[in-house]
Each structure stands twice: as structure tokens, then as C-alpha cells.
Design an enzyme around this catalytic site. Structure first.
Site, PDB file in Angstrom:
ATOM      1  N   ASP A 122       0.868  -1.166   0.000  1.00  0.00           N
ATOM      2  CA  ASP A 122       0.000   0.000   0.000  1.00  0.00           C
ATOM      3  C   ASP A 122       0.918   1.233   0.000  1.00  0.00           C
ATOM      4  O   ASP A 122       2.111   1.118   0.317  1.00  0.00           O
ATOM      5  CB  ASP A 122      -0.869  -0.026   1.267  1.00  0.00           C
ATOM      6  CG  ASP A 122      -1.629   1.258   1.468  1.00  0.00           C
ATOM      7  OD1 ASP A 122      -2.274   1.722   0.510  1.00  0.00           O
ATOM      8  OD2 ASP A 122      -1.585   1.813   2.592  1.00  0.00           O
TER       9      ASP A 122
ATOM     10  N   ASP B  47      -0.333   5.092   0.693  1.00  0.00           N
ATOM     11  CA  ASP B  47      -0.680   6.151   1.650  1.00  0.00           C
ATOM     12  C   ASP B  47      -0.734   5.594   3.064  1.00  0.00           C
ATOM     13  O   ASP B  47      -1.500   4.676   3.356  1.00  0.00           O
ATOM     14  CB  ASP B  47      -2.026   6.777   1.278  1.00  0.00           C
ATOM     15  CG  ASP B  47      -1.941   7.440  -0.080  1.00  0.00           C
ATOM     16  OD1 ASP B  47      -1.102   8.347  -0.221  1.00  0.00           O
ATOM     17  OD2 ASP B  47      -2.683   7.042  -0.996  1.00  0.00           O
TER      18      ASP B  47
HETATM   19  C1  XBP Z   1      -5.585   5.957   0.192  1.00  0.00           C
HETATM   20  C2  XBP Z   1      -6.701   6.826  -0.031  1.00  0.00           C
HETATM   21  C3  XBP Z   1      -6.616   7.805  -1.073  1.00  0.00           C
HETATM   22  C4  XBP Z   1      -5.935   9.107  -0.775  1.00  0.00           C
HETATM   23  C5  XBP Z   1      -6.361  10.105  -1.819  1.00  0.00           C
HETATM   24  O1  XBP Z   1      -6.038   4.750   0.786  1.00  0.00           O
HETATM   25  O2  XBP Z   1      -7.725   6.704   0.606  1.00  0.00           O
HETATM   26  O3  XBP Z   1      -7.924   8.103  -1.358  1.00  0.00           O
HETATM   27  O4  XBP Z   1      -6.325   9.609   0.498  1.00  0.00           O
HETATM   28  O5  XBP Z   1      -6.040   9.699  -3.083  1.00  0.00           O
HETATM   29  P1  XBP Z   1      -5.116   3.456   0.803  1.00  0.00           P
HETATM   30  P2  XBP Z   1      -6.832  10.209  -4.384  1.00  0.00           P
HETATM   31  O6  XBP Z   1      -3.855   3.846   1.505  1.00  0.00           O
HETATM   32  O7  XBP Z   1      -5.895   2.465   1.628  1.00  0.00           O
HETATM   33  O8  XBP Z   1      -4.901   2.981  -0.607  1.00  0.00           O
HETATM   34  O9  XBP Z   1      -7.327  11.596  -4.098  1.00  0.00           O
HETATM   35  O10 XBP Z   1      -5.820  10.173  -5.487  1.00  0.00           O
HETATM   36  O11 XBP Z   1      -7.978   9.264  -4.623  1.00  0.00           O
HETATM   37 MG    MG Z   2      -3.047   3.141   3.352  1.00  0.00          MG
END
Ligand code: XBP
Ligand code: MG
Length: 256
Positions: free
Chosen positions: A10, A12
Site C-alpha cells: 500500500d 498512503d
Molecule cells: C488511500 C486513499 C486515497 C488518498 C487520496 O487509501 O484513501 O484516497 O487519500 O487519493 P489506501 P486520491 O492507503 O488504503 O490505498 O485523491 O488520489 O484518490
Molecule cells: Mg493506506
């Protein structure tokens, strides 16, 4: 017992702490640019993070909070426009070098490459955001270290749906038992678990430390580094103080 062949990351919250000082800030800049009197505080954002995907998160905010909207607005065009602007701001923030990788992430990726592991990304965020993060932290060539970058709208259902992990495994012709996934959130763990992957290593962060990580093999506070040890929170313990390939294999073997 299956052989470990691939590490699926993952992005973020796992590879980098992007949410509070990256995505959140970029959303607010996009709202300002559009003349919207909306602001997502650090605390508000904890609640907003229950919805993955930036477009989905904005729609959820509008539905739940009914913020002031321009007259005769068409949400079907407004949300994608706001999201394009947010992505521009976010990739600029990354370009300024504002967001480093989390402790131990680069060391672990390098060790995995040296040991011949296959690498992939499985994330909800927009592909341009992944590219910008990798370019600005590990260097432009690092994009090629990842065999598959599974991101954003490549699957219609975002995490907690299992689709993004299933899509990545399909592309790589891998079985769930041949993979380990690295996550930071409850939605992420549900997504991995429902994809059939059993080996799940969670690193918590400010926004996710109180999440329910049911199904994770190991929960720790960070990958750690020599001299900057991790804290074991739940599940299979890592005794060396940091996540290296020996620990990754141990976690994989505990459930496969
Ligand atoms: C990541 C997210 C993303 C970012 C925003 O979740 O929820 O939506 O916050 O990205 P994870 P975008 O780590 O579970 O993948 O604005 O590009 O959608
Ligand atoms: Mg995440």
C-alpha cells in the site's frame, strides 16, 4: 507451505505519511482555488478517511455535511474537476520534497530487490500520485522496480473491496499464498484479507493506530531501522527491532 514470491505495498500511510500533510492539504488548496469555503482540519480528516478514494471522499463529505455549494452546481462534473486540481496540488507538494518515505521503507525495498523478490503497489490513490512519490523519494528509475502499479480507478471498487489486490495478483500471475501485503489501515487489511492473501504486515500511524486490524498477521508501529527500533503491537513478534527480509519470511511462513 507456499513459497514467498512477492511483496505488495500500500502507499498512503504505509510507504509514506501522506494523508495529513499531503492529501489533506491538497484537498484544501483545491477547495480554495474553486472559491469553496470548505476546510478539512486534521481532526475532520480522521473521519473522512473512512472513505477511500479522493472523489469518493468528497462525495461523502457533501452528502454527510451538506456544505455550501455554488448555485446550479453539477456534482458529476464538479467532483472530478476538484479532484484534478487536488492531484495537481498534491504532486506539487511531493515535488517540493515535503513528504519522505517512512522509516525503514527504502531499506526494506532495497533488501527485497537484492533478494530477488517481485514488488508491486496496490493502492487506492491516483497513479500520478504514486509516480510522484516514488520519483521524489527513491528516484525516477524506482518506478520500474515495481512490476505492477495497481492504483486508483483501474478497478471500479476501491478498498475495502479486495479488487485492487486481486487485480495486481492477476497481472503478476501470483497466488495469494505467494504474497505478503503491507498496509496501515482497517480498510486496507479488509481488502487484503478478502483477496485471499493471508500474510499481512501492518504499520500503524497517527490516523490508524486505533483501527481494528482483525486478520493482520503482525501489527507494528513502523518498519524500524537499526538504531530506531519498531514496537510490536499485535500478532507475530519481530525480535530484531526492524523489518528485514528475514522478518518478512517469518511472518509469511507463520500463516502459509
Ligand atoms: C488511500 C486513499 C486515497 C488518498 C487520496 O487509501 O484513501 O484516497 O487519500 O487519493 P489506501 P486520491 O492507503 O488504503 O490505498 O485523491 O488520489 O484518490
Ligand atoms: Mg493506506
Amino acid at each position: 507451505m507456499s513459497e514467498l514470491k512477492a511483496l505488495l505495498f500500500d502507499v498512503d500511510g504505509t510507504l509514506a505519511d501522506t494523508e495529513r500533510d499531503g492529501h489533506r492539504v491538497a484537498f484544501n488548496l483545491a477547495f480554495d482555488d474553486a472559491g469553496l469555503d470548505w476546510h478539512w482540519s486534521v481532526d475532520d480528516y480522521a473521519w473522512l478517511l473512512q472513505v477511500t478514494g479522493g472523489k469518493e471522499r468528497m462525495r461523502f463529505f457533501i452528502e454527510q455535511k451538506q456544505p455550501p455549494l455554488p448555485a446550479n452546481v453539477d456534482l458529476e462534473s464538479m467532483i472530478p474537476e476538484l479532484h484534478r486540481s487536488k492531484t495537481d496540488h498534491y504532486t506539487h507538494l511531493l515535488g517540493e520534497g515535503r513528504i519522505p518515505l517512512r522509516v525503514g521503507a527504502e531499506r526494506l525495498i532495497n533488501e527485497a530487490r537484492e533478494s530477488g523478490m517481485r514488488l508491486a503497489i496496490a493502492t487506492t490513490t491516483t497513479p500520478a500520485n504514486v509516480t510522484a512519490l516514488l520519483e521524489n523519494t527513491l528516484g525516477a528509475e524506482s518506478i520500474d522496480w515495481f512490476e505492477v502499479i495497481a492504483a486508483g480507478d483501474v478497478v471500479p471498487a476501491k478498498k475495502p473491496a479486495p479488487d485492487i489486490y486481486q487485480w495486481a495478483m492477476q497481472q503478476m500471475q501470483l497466488q495469494p499464498g505467494e504474497c505478503i501485503a503491507f498496509e496501515d489501515s482497517e480498510n486496507g487489511v479488509i481488502s487484503v484479507r478478502d483477496s485471499g492473501i493471508k500474510a499481512i504486515l501492518v504499520t500503524t500511524n497517527h490516523y490508524t493506530e486505533d483501527h481494528d486490524f482483525n486478520g493482520a498477521t503482525t501489527v507494528i508501529d513502523q518498519f524500524g531501522d537499526p538504531g530506531n527500533p519498531l514496537r510490536n503491537i499485535e500478532g507475530v513478534k519481530i525480535d530484531s527491532g526492524f523489518v528485514d527480509m528475514a522478518a518478512v519470511r517469518q511472518i509469511h511462513a507463520a500463516v502459509n
